[in-house]
Scaffold this active site. Structure first.
Site, PDB file in Angstrom:
ATOM      1  CE  LYS A  68      -2.219  -1.418   3.711  1.00 13.02           C
ATOM      2  NZ  LYS A  68      -1.499  -2.710   3.833  1.00 13.02           N
ATOM      3  CB  THR A  69       3.739   2.301   2.151  1.00 13.16           C
ATOM      4  OG1 THR A  69       2.997   1.950   3.307  1.00 13.16           O
ATOM      5  CG2 THR A  69       4.512   3.572   2.402  1.00 13.16           C
ATOM      6  CG  ASP A 113       0.203   3.296   6.905  1.00 19.54           C
ATOM      7  OD1 ASP A 113      -0.706   2.608   6.401  1.00 19.54           O
ATOM      8  OD2 ASP A 113       1.289   2.804   7.278  1.00 19.54           O
ATOM      9  CB  THR A 162      -4.493  -3.525   8.244  1.00 23.10           C
ATOM     10  OG1 THR A 162      -4.593  -2.747   9.440  1.00 23.10           O
ATOM     11  CG2 THR A 162      -3.106  -3.369   7.658  1.00 23.10           C
ATOM     12  NE  ARG A 221       6.575  -4.558   5.477  1.00 18.19           N
ATOM     13  CZ  ARG A 221       5.489  -3.862   5.806  1.00 18.19           C
ATOM     14  NH1 ARG A 221       4.573  -4.398   6.570  1.00 18.19           N
ATOM     15  NH2 ARG A 221       5.330  -2.640   5.367  1.00 18.19           N
TER      16      ARG A 221
HETATM   17  P1  ADP Z   1       2.156  -1.939   3.200  1.00 15.46           P
HETATM   18  O1  ADP Z   1       2.181  -0.449   3.127  1.00 15.46           O
HETATM   19  O2  ADP Z   1       0.944  -2.535   2.534  1.00 15.46           O
HETATM   20  O3  ADP Z   1       2.348  -2.489   4.591  1.00 15.46           O
HETATM   21  P2  ADP Z   1       4.690  -1.750   1.788  1.00 15.46           P
HETATM   22  O4  ADP Z   1       4.345  -0.858   0.650  1.00 15.46           O
HETATM   23  O5  ADP Z   1       5.423  -1.139   2.931  1.00 15.46           O
HETATM   24  O6  ADP Z   1       3.378  -2.507   2.334  1.00 15.46           O
HETATM   25  O7  ADP Z   1       5.495  -2.989   1.192  1.00 15.46           O
HETATM   26  C1  ADP Z   1       6.532  -3.658   1.890  1.00 15.46           C
HETATM   27  C2  ADP Z   1       7.700  -3.935   0.979  1.00 15.46           C
HETATM   28  O8  ADP Z   1       7.315  -4.946   0.044  1.00 15.46           O
HETATM   29  C3  ADP Z   1       8.149  -2.744   0.147  1.00 15.46           C
HETATM   30  O9  ADP Z   1       9.199  -2.065   0.752  1.00 15.46           O
HETATM   31  C4  ADP Z   1       8.630  -3.356  -1.153  1.00 15.46           C
HETATM   32  O10 ADP Z   1       9.996  -3.682  -1.051  1.00 15.46           O
HETATM   33  C5  ADP Z   1       7.851  -4.644  -1.254  1.00 15.46           C
HETATM   34  N1  ADP Z   1       6.728  -4.571  -2.198  1.00 15.46           N
HETATM   35  C6  ADP Z   1       5.408  -4.412  -1.883  1.00 15.46           C
HETATM   36  N2  ADP Z   1       4.636  -4.470  -2.976  1.00 15.46           N
HETATM   37  C7  ADP Z   1       5.463  -4.657  -4.026  1.00 15.46           C
HETATM   38  C8  ADP Z   1       5.251  -4.804  -5.436  1.00 15.46           C
HETATM   39  N3  ADP Z   1       4.007  -4.811  -5.974  1.00 15.46           N
HETATM   40  N4  ADP Z   1       6.332  -4.973  -6.242  1.00 15.46           N
HETATM   41  C9  ADP Z   1       7.580  -5.008  -5.694  1.00 15.46           C
HETATM   42  N5  ADP Z   1       7.845  -4.892  -4.366  1.00 15.46           N
HETATM   43  C10 ADP Z   1       6.803  -4.719  -3.541  1.00 15.46           C
END
Ligand code: ADP
Length: 340
Positions: A68-69, A113, A162, A221
């Site tokens: 998401k981030t 977030d 989430t 992640r």
């Molecule tokens: P969330 O915000 O949903 O908790 P993040 O955006 O922080 O998840 O994702 C965690 C890590 O996973 C990121 O730092 C990145 O390295 C990896 N990641 C997430 N989604 C992707 C994607 N679609 N393609 C490549 N890497 C990704």
């Protein structure tokens, strides 16, 4: 942006944010395995740019670590827009929100977030900002009360959560588009692992990629974290080459068993077994395993449910027959369903 959880599979605690940043996708072309999310976004971007307007507010929902981030950051890049990142818990007073909103440049993508943790009073201030790019607030009370209006620069709010169910309907309805992040396929995780290995300048062979993808619980992640742990071993013992033997050794060190279960998963299953077939509520389960309720609900439990080991019932959590089998125990005969 999330507070460190006491457990995320395959990881030692905290301190990993910077490592994660280095592997983050920089734009849509690097955001792998979620074409279904990108397609409508591309369309919205083109249409909004043509109308010289900001993209409508977006709601990103899904479990931690699904991107998401990362997608919010890539979106800002695609739009060539400034990005401001904050979180629900950081905006505990209306004053905090007004401070941020009043300083936004035109077209900014404001990422909040954990938006479900925004206090209701702050959320209500956001409504006018989202609907009309205006904030209104009342000074003083009674006959002296004055209404002040502040015009804002147009912006796009990207809310991430989430826990979608915790958002009120009026809040949810203010987002023009809702993106639901689902667990990734193993093929998508393999692509992400290959990209990360390249960035980390490490050799990763096909068998190792497949095993890592298979143990990543559909979550980029986790895939990247398992890869970094395997890299440590490959660097010290195998000439920077990650093969299946290195991966198996990594799993051994992290106490990941043949089913992919880790210690916290086993603790949850064992706590349910100790309840002898009576459902356990989240609170009691949290106490029994010594984990925060959110960690159980958002990190541990979803995967156990997908594996068919645990089921959620209105009375609480229960082991499934496969869950009992995973512990090498027989399910007890059915009892009454009161919470243990
Ligand atoms: P969330 O915000 O949903 O908790 P993040 O955006 O922080 O998840 O994702 C965690 C890590 O996973 C990121 O730092 C990145 O390295 C990896 N990641 C997430 N989604 C992707 C994607 N679609 N393609 C490549 N890497 C990704």
């Amino acid at each position: 942006m999330r507070p460190p959880s006491s457990f995320e599979p395959g990881v030692s605690e905290g301190g990993e944010v910077d490592f994660e940043r280095g592997l983050q996708p920089q734009d849509f072309s690097e955001f792998l395995g979620q074409e279904n999310l990108l397609e409508p976004l591309r369309l919205m971007i083109r249409a909004a740019l043509e109308r010289e307007e900001t993209v409508e507010h977006l709601l990103f929902t899904g479990l931690p670590g699904l991107g998401k981030t990362s997608l919010a950051m890539a979106l800002a890049k695609e739009l060539g827009a400034p990005l401001k990142m904050t979180s629900g818990p950081a905006l505990s007073r209306a004053k905090d929100l007004v401070g941020i909103l009043s300083q936004l440049e035109k077209g900014t993508l404001l990422f909040i977030d954990e938006i479900h943790r925004l206090p209701t009073e702050v959320e209500e201030y956001l409504y006018g900002a989202m609907d009309r790019f205006q904030i209104e607030w009342t000074f003083d009370a009674g006959v002296h009360a004055r209404l002040l209006k502040l015009d804002l620069q147009p912006f796009t709010l990207v809310g991430a959560t989430t826990r979608e169910a915790l958002l009120t309907p009026p809040f949810r309805s203010r987002f023009g588009h809702h993106l639901r992040f689902e667990p990734y396929s193993e093929a998508a995780l393999a692509e992400i692992l290959a990209r990360s290995a390249k960035l980390l300048r490490i050799e990763l062979d096909d068998a190792a990629t497949a095993t890592l993808a298979d143990h990543s619980r559909g979550t980029p992640r986790i895939a990247n974290r398992l890869l970094r742990r395997a890299r440590d071993i490959a660097q010290l013992e195998n000439n920077n080459h990650i093969n299946d033997a290195v991966v198996q050794r990594t799993f051994g060190l992290l106490e990941i068993d043949a089913r992919g279960l880790e210690r916290p998963d086993r603790r949850v299953l064992e706590a349910l077994a100790q309840a002898a077939g009576r459902p356990l509520g989240l609170k009691n389960l949290g106490v029994a395993v010594g984990e925060a309720e959110d960690t159980i609900a958002e990190v541990i439990e979803p995967w156990l449910i997908r594996q068919g080991l645990l089921q959620r019932t209105p009375q609480g959590r229960l082991l499934t027959p496969e869950g009992w089998a995973a512990l090498g125990q027989d399910a007890p005969p059915p009892s009454d369903s009161a919470e243990a």
